[in-house]
Design a protein around this motif. Structure first.
Motif, PDB file in Angstrom:
ATOM      1  N   THR A  61       4.114  10.878  -6.448  1.00 40.53           N
ATOM      2  CA  THR A  61       4.692   9.068  -5.521  1.00 40.53           C
ATOM      3  C   THR A  61       4.836  10.207  -3.563  1.00 40.53           C
ATOM      4  O   THR A  61       5.822  10.821  -3.668  1.00 40.53           O
ATOM      5  CB  THR A  61       6.005   8.804  -5.555  1.00 40.53           C
ATOM      6  OG1 THR A  61       5.497   8.325  -7.282  1.00 40.53           O
ATOM      7  CG2 THR A  61       6.769   7.981  -5.030  1.00 40.53           C
ATOM      8  N   GLU A 101      -2.961   4.904  -4.843  1.00 41.68           N
ATOM      9  CA  GLU A 101      -2.575   3.762  -5.059  1.00 41.68           C
ATOM     10  C   GLU A 101      -1.776   3.468  -4.175  1.00 41.68           C
ATOM     11  O   GLU A 101      -0.626   4.469  -3.555  1.00 41.68           O
ATOM     12  CB  GLU A 101      -2.343   3.457  -6.328  1.00 41.68           C
ATOM     13  CG  GLU A 101      -3.038   4.054  -7.169  1.00 41.68           C
ATOM     14  CD  GLU A 101      -2.366   4.635  -8.828  1.00 41.68           C
ATOM     15  OE1 GLU A 101      -2.772   3.013  -9.469  1.00 41.68           O
ATOM     16  OE2 GLU A 101      -1.780   5.498  -8.972  1.00 41.68           O
ATOM     17  N   CYS A 102      -1.321   2.212  -3.312  1.00 41.99           N
ATOM     18  CA  CYS A 102      -1.074   1.836  -2.273  1.00 41.99           C
ATOM     19  C   CYS A 102       0.085   0.831  -2.746  1.00 41.99           C
ATOM     20  O   CYS A 102      -1.152  -0.296  -2.606  1.00 41.99           O
ATOM     21  CB  CYS A 102      -2.082   1.599  -0.758  1.00 41.99           C
ATOM     22  SG  CYS A 102      -2.934   0.458  -1.023  1.00 41.99           S
ATOM     23  N   TYR A 103       0.936   0.713  -1.891  1.00 35.35           N
ATOM     24  CA  TYR A 103       1.330  -0.853  -1.579  1.00 35.35           C
ATOM     25  C   TYR A 103       1.715  -0.471  -0.039  1.00 35.35           C
ATOM     26  O   TYR A 103       3.043   0.091   0.885  1.00 35.35           O
ATOM     27  CB  TYR A 103       3.075  -1.038  -2.970  1.00 35.35           C
ATOM     28  CG  TYR A 103       3.624  -1.994  -2.987  1.00 35.35           C
ATOM     29  CD1 TYR A 103       3.258  -3.239  -3.652  1.00 35.35           C
ATOM     30  CD2 TYR A 103       4.790  -2.466  -1.882  1.00 35.35           C
ATOM     31  CE1 TYR A 103       3.642  -4.667  -4.100  1.00 35.35           C
ATOM     32  CE2 TYR A 103       5.239  -3.629  -2.454  1.00 35.35           C
ATOM     33  CZ  TYR A 103       5.082  -4.392  -2.880  1.00 35.35           C
ATOM     34  OH  TYR A 103       5.495  -6.286  -2.975  1.00 35.35           O
ATOM     35  N   CYS A 162      -6.645  -0.221   0.015  1.00 35.94           N
ATOM     36  CA  CYS A 162      -5.417  -0.215   1.031  1.00 35.94           C
ATOM     37  C   CYS A 162      -5.391  -0.385   2.946  1.00 35.94           C
ATOM     38  O   CYS A 162      -4.195  -0.539   3.082  1.00 35.94           O
ATOM     39  CB  CYS A 162      -4.963   1.429   0.733  1.00 35.94           C
ATOM     40  SG  CYS A 162      -4.704   1.869  -0.587  1.00 35.94           S
ATOM     41  N   ASN A 168       1.434  -6.025  -2.874  1.00 33.15           N
ATOM     42  CA  ASN A 168       1.420  -5.962  -4.020  1.00 33.15           C
ATOM     43  C   ASN A 168       0.141  -4.227  -4.323  1.00 33.15           C
ATOM     44  O   ASN A 168      -0.361  -4.036  -3.013  1.00 33.15           O
ATOM     45  CB  ASN A 168      -0.186  -6.733  -4.240  1.00 33.15           C
ATOM     46  CG  ASN A 168      -1.752  -7.377  -4.140  1.00 33.15           C
ATOM     47  OD1 ASN A 168      -1.731  -7.817  -2.906  1.00 33.15           O
ATOM     48  ND2 ASN A 168      -2.820  -6.904  -5.080  1.00 33.15           N
ATOM     49  N   TRP A 169      -0.167  -4.111  -5.382  1.00 36.36           N
ATOM     50  CA  TRP A 169      -0.993  -2.500  -5.335  1.00 36.36           C
ATOM     51  C   TRP A 169      -2.223  -2.568  -5.306  1.00 36.36           C
ATOM     52  O   TRP A 169      -2.625  -3.543  -6.326  1.00 36.36           O
ATOM     53  CB  TRP A 169      -0.546  -2.219  -6.907  1.00 36.36           C
ATOM     54  CG  TRP A 169       1.558  -1.355  -6.690  1.00 36.36           C
ATOM     55  CD1 TRP A 169       2.066  -1.950  -7.234  1.00 36.36           C
ATOM     56  CD2 TRP A 169       1.469  -0.053  -6.386  1.00 36.36           C
ATOM     57  NE1 TRP A 169       3.596  -1.314  -7.187  1.00 36.36           N
ATOM     58  CE2 TRP A 169       3.177  -0.195  -6.279  1.00 36.36           C
ATOM     59  CE3 TRP A 169       1.130   0.961  -5.941  1.00 36.36           C
ATOM     60  CZ2 TRP A 169       3.674   1.074  -5.844  1.00 36.36           C
ATOM     61  CZ3 TRP A 169       1.767   1.867  -5.000  1.00 36.36           C
ATOM     62  CH2 TRP A 169       3.234   2.230  -5.069  1.00 36.36           C
ATOM     63  N   ALA A 171      -5.867   0.319  -4.657  1.00 37.37           N
ATOM     64  CA  ALA A 171      -5.999   1.688  -5.181  1.00 37.37           C
ATOM     65  C   ALA A 171      -7.509   2.019  -4.673  1.00 37.37           C
ATOM     66  O   ALA A 171      -8.702   1.362  -4.028  1.00 37.37           O
ATOM     67  CB  ALA A 171      -6.267   1.758  -6.400  1.00 37.37           C
ATOM     68  N   GLY A 201       2.859   4.982  -1.844  1.00 36.17           N
ATOM     69  CA  GLY A 201       2.353   4.944  -2.412  1.00 36.17           C
ATOM     70  C   GLY A 201       1.961   5.905  -2.720  1.00 36.17           C
ATOM     71  O   GLY A 201       3.305   6.971  -3.772  1.00 36.17           O
ATOM     72  N   ARG A 202       1.108   6.593  -4.376  1.00 36.58           N
ATOM     73  CA  ARG A 202       0.769   7.954  -4.858  1.00 36.58           C
ATOM     74  C   ARG A 202      -0.536   8.360  -5.483  1.00 36.58           C
ATOM     75  O   ARG A 202      -1.187   7.611  -5.212  1.00 36.58           O
ATOM     76  CB  ARG A 202       1.239   6.139  -6.569  1.00 36.58           C
ATOM     77  CG  ARG A 202       2.676   6.306  -6.861  1.00 36.58           C
ATOM     78  CD  ARG A 202       2.651   5.855  -7.992  1.00 36.58           C
ATOM     79  NE  ARG A 202       1.402   5.103  -9.094  1.00 36.58           N
ATOM     80  CZ  ARG A 202       1.677   3.528  -8.637  1.00 36.58           C
ATOM     81  NH1 ARG A 202       3.571   3.228  -8.948  1.00 36.58           N
ATOM     82  NH2 ARG A 202       0.910   2.322  -9.312  1.00 36.58           N
TER      83      ARG A 202
END
Length: 708
Positions: A61, A101-103, A162, A168-169, A171, A201-202
């Protein structure tokens, strides 16, 4: 000795299956250390993948890094970058998966209006410390993620999912497969806000996965014993090593050779089971060899490592068989080699090697033999190409590979000759017979394989028959109609089969008969006709085995009267692995074969043997000149030509003057001065007449006689 790569492990262990984890030594005895990898062999055993892991493979993360690239993660692999670079360069392909992966966290801040002002929020760094301008699944120079490349982003105006800045998430991810940039050295992220907002993000970075090893594509075939590959001088110095793999059927050959004014190195195959390394480095000729319990000329791949340093020399064969020799006491000097590094024979092209060779490495550096051979060199082909690959031996003859030629083994065929194509037949008359005795072997079968070749114009007689001790029998006969008739009784009742075609037409015919489905189906294949199958309804409890075969007959059997035998020529008689007519005409005929009468003679039944056109003779090209000499020759100027012409003119005039002087000198020694003999007097009958008629010579006054 550790394998050079996962591909090397597969090549040298053909029975290996699935995944293994072990250390590989990518440059052999070179400066690079071994490192740990996972090797995965495909189910068909044709492909090998190498997986190199790192310490950051878990999903991580990223939060609180708002400035572009402010989050920095260096990727630590299970090998250093020199080792990884060698692995990637040697592999046919490499890939590494990257996922973000992004928010509400932007990745590239796309779209990019001006490529010169590309200012991404996040990026990855190549192995050469280059900031990359694309994401996994995309292409270099596009400034896009995978969805932007294919037009599938959630926001069509953006080049990455992204970058949509959704609540919302989302990717973006895919494989990076441009191996010149791999592996990923560093990852940098930004726009992940602060711990107080929702941005975050991850990322997940997969292991480096590579496939194949190019050194196993560097394969060549030496087809002629005087063919060589010549490379620049190998500076072995105080220490050096040579690695290669070979596949051959020859017993004795020089594999590698190089020499200097005094020093030399030579690697040779001796007696088919020994690798010998001989060298001279100032302390006399030394030799170290490894002798194996198996033949090294068995047409399988074998590896050789030869290494020499200040203290000792060592030979390693097939990774485990090794032997070494200590250097003599005293000072050790560097080995001085000046000739080409010659592969395939000695420097002067003697004691040559024929066979395949691959994976040549000098001091851990691969040598590309394949590209060299593609230049059309004399006697060398790219790839491992044997003479037997074209299947030159006919009629199921066994081809023995020699690489410069081949040899056909016809023992397990009914033919003979250089390619197992020469017919062996016998002309039969109505009273003739050949009897083969199985001599108590009690052969029994449910799946016979029978073959008979013949030519006849007479519809009568037995082509081949079998009789067992228990009364069971099989007969292949010519019916009066000219058709083939098969009559047999294998214990489940008498059966009779007649073919659909006639054969008593004076032409050559070839008939194959076999049983399958546990003996319940009879298959007849004649000439080029489609096979005919005959199925018999037999209860599973019934016996379908042809038991205890006693005799085989050709022409007729003992129950037939004289005059009822086959008339014509019979050849190719095969029953499983028994070749009756071939054995009949061997030099030492087995006593279990009896011809009646003894006067039967071999015949080729009018079938000419198949022959191949002769291979074109390959001639060794004349030696080439040193290019530097040719360059110097082409460098002459007009001034040089004028000077040379002047010198030649002076030499020419001097030769003319010398010729004139020699001529005058010779003239002085001839004629009057030399002999003092008067001209015109040599035919005078007496001295007085000579004086009167002399034109030169002594100062004698000439008197005339006057008659009054």
């Amino acid at each position: 000795m550790r394998p050079l790569s996962c591909e090397a492990f597969r090549q040298n262990n053909p029975d290996v299956r699935r995944q293994h984890q072990f250390l590989i030594d990518i440059d052999g005895s070179g400066p690079l250390d071994s490192f740990l990898v996972d090797c995965d062999v495909s189910a068909d055993k044709l492909r090998t993948t190498t997986t190199l892991r790192h310490r950051n493979q878990k999903t991580t993360t990223v939060n609180g890094f708002d400035k572009p690239g402010s989050f920095i993660q260096d990727i630590v692999y299970d090998a250093n970058f020199d080792q990884i670079t060698e692995l990637v360069n040697r592999s046919k392909s490499c890939k590494q998966n990257i996922l973000y992966e992004c928010y509400q966290s932007r990745l590239f801040n796309s779209p990019v209006r001006d490529v010169k002002r590309f200012e991404p929020m996040s990026w990855w760094v190549s192995r050469d410390n280059q900031q990359m301008d694309y994401w996994g699944g995309s292409l270099p120079g596009t400034f896009k993620c995978q969805c932007g490349l294919f037009g599938t982003c959630v926001d069509p105006t953006k080049w990455c999912n992204c970058d949509s800045y959704r609540d919302n998430w989302l990717a973006d991810g895919g494989e990076i497969d441009q191996k010149e940039y791999l592996p990923v050295r560093q990852i940098r992220f930004g726009d992940t806000g602060t711990p107080l907002d929702k941005k975050q993000g991850r990322y997940t970075l997969g292991a480096l996965i590579c496939e194949g090893d190019y050194i196993y594509d560097h394969v060549v075939t030496f087809r002629l014993p005087d063919a060589t590959l010549n490379y620049p001088t190998f500076d072995m110095g105080h220490s050096g090593d040579i690695y290669f793999e070979f596949k051959t059927t020859t017993e004795n050959a020089v594999l590698i050779h190089s020499r200097g004014p005094i020093d030399y190195i030579q690697v040779a195959l001796v007696a088919g089971d020994q690798i010998q390394f001989t060298y001279y480095a100032g302390n006399g000729a030394l030799s170290v060899s490894v002798e194996t319990s198996i033949k090294l000329n068995d047409d399988n791949w074998h590896s050789v490592l030869v290494e020499r340093n200040r203290k000792e020399a060592e030979v390693v064969v097939d990774g485990s068989l090794r032997n070494k020799i200590r250097e003599p006491m005293g000072a050790s000097r560097a080995m001085h080699l000046t000739s080409d590094f010659v592969v395939g024979a000695t420097v002067d092209e003697r004691n040559g090697y024929v066979g395949c060779m691959r994976a040549l490495m000098l001091n851990g550096r691969p040598v590309d033999m394949y590209s060299f051979a593609r230049q059309g060199l004399y006697g060398v082909l790219p790839g491992c190409v044997g003479k037997c690959q074209s299947n030159p031996c006919l009629n199921n003859g066994t081809c023995w590979e020699r690489y410069s030629h081949y040899k056909c083994d016809c023992r397990y065929t009914s033919f003979k000759g250089p390619i197992c194509a020469d017919e062996i037949g016998v002309n039969m008359r109505r009273d003739d017979m050949i009897e083969y005795d199985f001599e108590g072997t009690y052969k029994s079968t449910t799946a016979e394989k029978i073959r008979v070749g013949f030519v006849t114009s007479e519809p009568q007689g037995l082509l081949m028959g079998l009789i067992g001790y228990t009364g069971e029998y099989f007969s292949l006969v010519m019916a009066n109609s000219g058709h083939l008739k098969i009559v047999f009784d294998f214990g489940f009742e008498r059966q009779e089969v007649i073919t659909n075609y006639t054969f008593a037409n004076g032409q050559n015919h070839d008939v194959w008969i076999s049983r399958k489905n546990g003996g319940r189906t009879l298959v007849i294949k004649a000439d080029n006709y489609a096979p005919e199958e005959f199925h018999f309804k037999i209860d599973k409890t019934q016996d379908v085995q042809f038991d205890n075969i006693k005799n085989l007959y050709v022409g007729r059997n003992r129950t037939m009267k004289k005059g009822e035998g086959f008339i014509g020529c019979i050849s190719r008689v095969e029953f499983d692995d028994i070749y009756v007519i071939k054995q009949l005409f061997q030099e030492e005929r087995p006593p279990i074969i009896r011809p009646y009468p003894e006067s039967l003679r071999e015949d080729f039944c009018g079938i000419e043997a198949v022959t191949y056109p002769p291979e074109p003779t390959e001639r060794k090209p004349p030696p080439t000149y040193d290019p530097s000499i040719l360059i110097q020759t082409r460098g002459y100027t007009r001034a040089d030509s004028a000077v040379l012409g002047g010198i030649l003119a002076i030499i020419f005039l001097a030769l003319i003057a010398m010729a004139i002087l020699i001529g005058r000198y010779v003239a002085r020694q001839k004629g009057e001065y030399k002999t003092h003999e008067d001209k015109g007097a040599h035919e005078a009958p007496d001295a007085d007449t000579a004086i009167v008629h002399g034109q030169t010579g002594h100062s004698v006054s000439k008197k005339k006689e006057i008659f009054i």
